[in-house]
Design a protein around this motif. Sequence first.
Motif, PDB file in Angstrom:
ATOM      1  N   CYS A 175      17.458  49.492   8.078  1.00 19.04           N
ATOM      2  CA  CYS A 175      16.216  49.913   7.633  1.00 19.04           C
ATOM      3  C   CYS A 175      16.037  49.966   9.715  1.00 19.04           C
ATOM      4  CB  CYS A 175      14.968  49.854   7.368  1.00 19.04           C
ATOM      5  SG  CYS A 175      13.711  51.991   7.839  1.00 19.04           S
TER       6      CYS A 175
ATOM      7  N   LEU B  48      20.743  46.885   2.021  1.00 25.78           N
ATOM      8  CA  LEU B  48      19.863  48.310   3.102  1.00 25.78           C
ATOM      9  C   LEU B  48      19.146  47.587   4.058  1.00 25.78           C
ATOM     10  CD1 LEU B  48      20.540  48.528   0.191  1.00 25.78           C
ATOM     11  CD2 LEU B  48      18.892  50.196   0.395  1.00 25.78           C
TER      12      LEU B  48
ATOM     13  N   LEU C 266      23.348  50.936   3.857  1.00 33.44           N
ATOM     14  CA  LEU C 266      23.584  49.970   3.159  1.00 33.44           C
ATOM     15  C   LEU C 266      25.056  49.293   3.593  1.00 33.44           C
ATOM     16  CD1 LEU C 266      23.506  50.538  -0.609  1.00 33.44           C
ATOM     17  CD2 LEU C 266      25.714  49.927   0.221  1.00 33.44           C
TER      18      LEU C 266
ATOM     19  N   SER D 218      14.759  44.258   6.087  1.00 30.25           N
ATOM     20  CA  SER D 218      16.593  45.114   5.186  1.00 30.25           C
ATOM     21  C   SER D 218      15.824  44.285   3.531  1.00 30.25           C
ATOM     22  CB  SER D 218      17.265  44.053   5.745  1.00 30.25           C
ATOM     23  OG  SER D 218      17.248  42.319   5.765  1.00 30.25           O
TER      24      SER D 218
ATOM     25  N   ILE E  18      21.870  54.639  -5.497  1.00 33.48           N
ATOM     26  CA  ILE E  18      21.010  54.588  -3.872  1.00 33.48           C
ATOM     27  C   ILE E  18      22.676  55.580  -3.654  1.00 33.48           C
ATOM     28  CG2 ILE E  18      21.559  53.468  -1.997  1.00 33.48           C
ATOM     29  CD1 ILE E  18      21.334  50.756  -3.643  1.00 33.48           C
TER      30      ILE E  18
ATOM     31  N   ILE F  63      18.537  54.056   6.988  1.00 35.44           N
ATOM     32  CA  ILE F  63      18.763  53.267   5.721  1.00 35.44           C
ATOM     33  C   ILE F  63      20.310  52.947   6.098  1.00 35.44           C
ATOM     34  CG2 ILE F  63      19.163  51.426   3.925  1.00 35.44           C
ATOM     35  CD1 ILE F  63      16.342  52.793   3.309  1.00 35.44           C
TER      36      ILE F  63
END
Length: 136
Positions: A84, A82, A92, A68, A6, A90
């Motif tokens: 959104c 995460l 994190l 999430s 990620i 996004i």
Amino acid sequence: MLAFHIGGEEAEYVRVSIREENGDGWFSAAVEVVVGGFRGSYSASFNSWAFSSFEAQLEKMHRDLSGSALFTSYEAQLELVLECDLKGHIRLRGEATDYAGTGNTLVFELEIDQTHVPGIINTLQAALKRYPARAV
């Protein structure tokens, strides 16, 4: 084998790579976190069920472009949330702990674009194909 990555390629990322299967859905993995001025790696044990749950949540978040997705390990060695927003950004938030129960913890945040999510999902699906989720 890569379980998921990620973030960016060179910086601002979290990467989990599977090293070996330990039986009953458990495997050992290498965790690498590169955020801000910090760079670290450590070994952790995970159950494939955590990856299956994370993959399903990511798919829903990506489909809805909201909500999430949570990755949590049973021994709290890696916790990721995460979230959104409606613009496709996004955020994190994460905690990485090098030794279960007694280790040092790095708390971090980074942002990615929602266009990265399909690649994360595909990588998780490939890992789950090789290491199917088993109930705990």
